[in-house]
Scaffold this active site. Sequence first.
Site, PDB file in Angstrom:
ATOM      1  N   LYS A 153       0.836  -1.195   0.000  1.00  0.00           N
ATOM      2  CA  LYS A 153       0.000   0.000   0.000  1.00  0.00           C
ATOM      3  C   LYS A 153       0.880   1.259   0.000  1.00  0.00           C
ATOM      4  O   LYS A 153       2.097   1.186   0.286  1.00  0.00           O
ATOM      5  CB  LYS A 153      -0.915  -0.037   1.228  1.00  0.00           C
ATOM      6  N   ASN A 161      -2.284  -0.317   6.972  1.00  0.00           N
ATOM      7  CA  ASN A 161      -1.754  -1.603   7.438  1.00  0.00           C
ATOM      8  C   ASN A 161      -0.804  -2.270   6.426  1.00  0.00           C
ATOM      9  O   ASN A 161      -0.689  -3.488   6.373  1.00  0.00           O
ATOM     10  CB  ASN A 161      -2.902  -2.514   7.865  1.00  0.00           C
ATOM     11  N   GLU A 184      -8.679 -10.958  -8.313  1.00  0.00           N
ATOM     12  CA  GLU A 184      -7.855  -9.766  -8.050  1.00  0.00           C
ATOM     13  C   GLU A 184      -6.635  -9.718  -8.978  1.00  0.00           C
ATOM     14  O   GLU A 184      -6.248  -8.646  -9.453  1.00  0.00           O
ATOM     15  CB  GLU A 184      -7.403  -9.760  -6.584  1.00  0.00           C
TER      16      GLU A 184
END
Length: 153
Positions: A9, A112, A126
């Site tokens: 992320k 996270n 995905e």
Amino acid sequence: MERTLVILKPGALQRGLVGEVISRFEKRGLKLVAMKMKQLDQSVLDEHYAHLKDKPFFPWLCSGMMAAPVILCCWEGFEAVKVVRAMAGSTNARNAAPGTIRGDYALSAQENIVHTSDSVENARIELDRFFSPEDYCSYPSPLEQYLYAPDEK
Ligand code: UDP
Ligand code: MG
């Protein structure tokens, strides 16, 4: 061999943890078969986080995921989906066990560090969302005999 999606992320990139996190998967013995850096947009996040679209935190989650580029990785290995998911740890990093990625590098339920696919079926969906067939690299893995028994394929 099973394949799973990991998204490092924006926080992983901003905090300089990309190498550390990728290194964990490498050291575990997983094989990196596709990887790219990408700036996500709202439309892909509407799809990717569709299960959360009615949650009050959905807009914050999306802003966090668009705050900087992400690193998309496909890792391959025997039962890779559950292995990688366990390495990530609990969603809320404050509850994540030490030794997991979230338990070692994060303090937040939102920020996270990693996304990991939660089932074999979702991993397929995905991976198709972020990678095309030509993005996958095929190369020999000479260490495989030291990583797995013959029936672990
Ligand atoms: N999330 C959040 N607050 C919550 C639950 C989830 O901000 O209470 C965010 C968090 O970044 C999480 C993502 O939404 O990683 C997707 O949530 P999911 O329940 O799918 O957790 P994950 O599969 O990432 O562990
Ligand atoms: Mg999830």
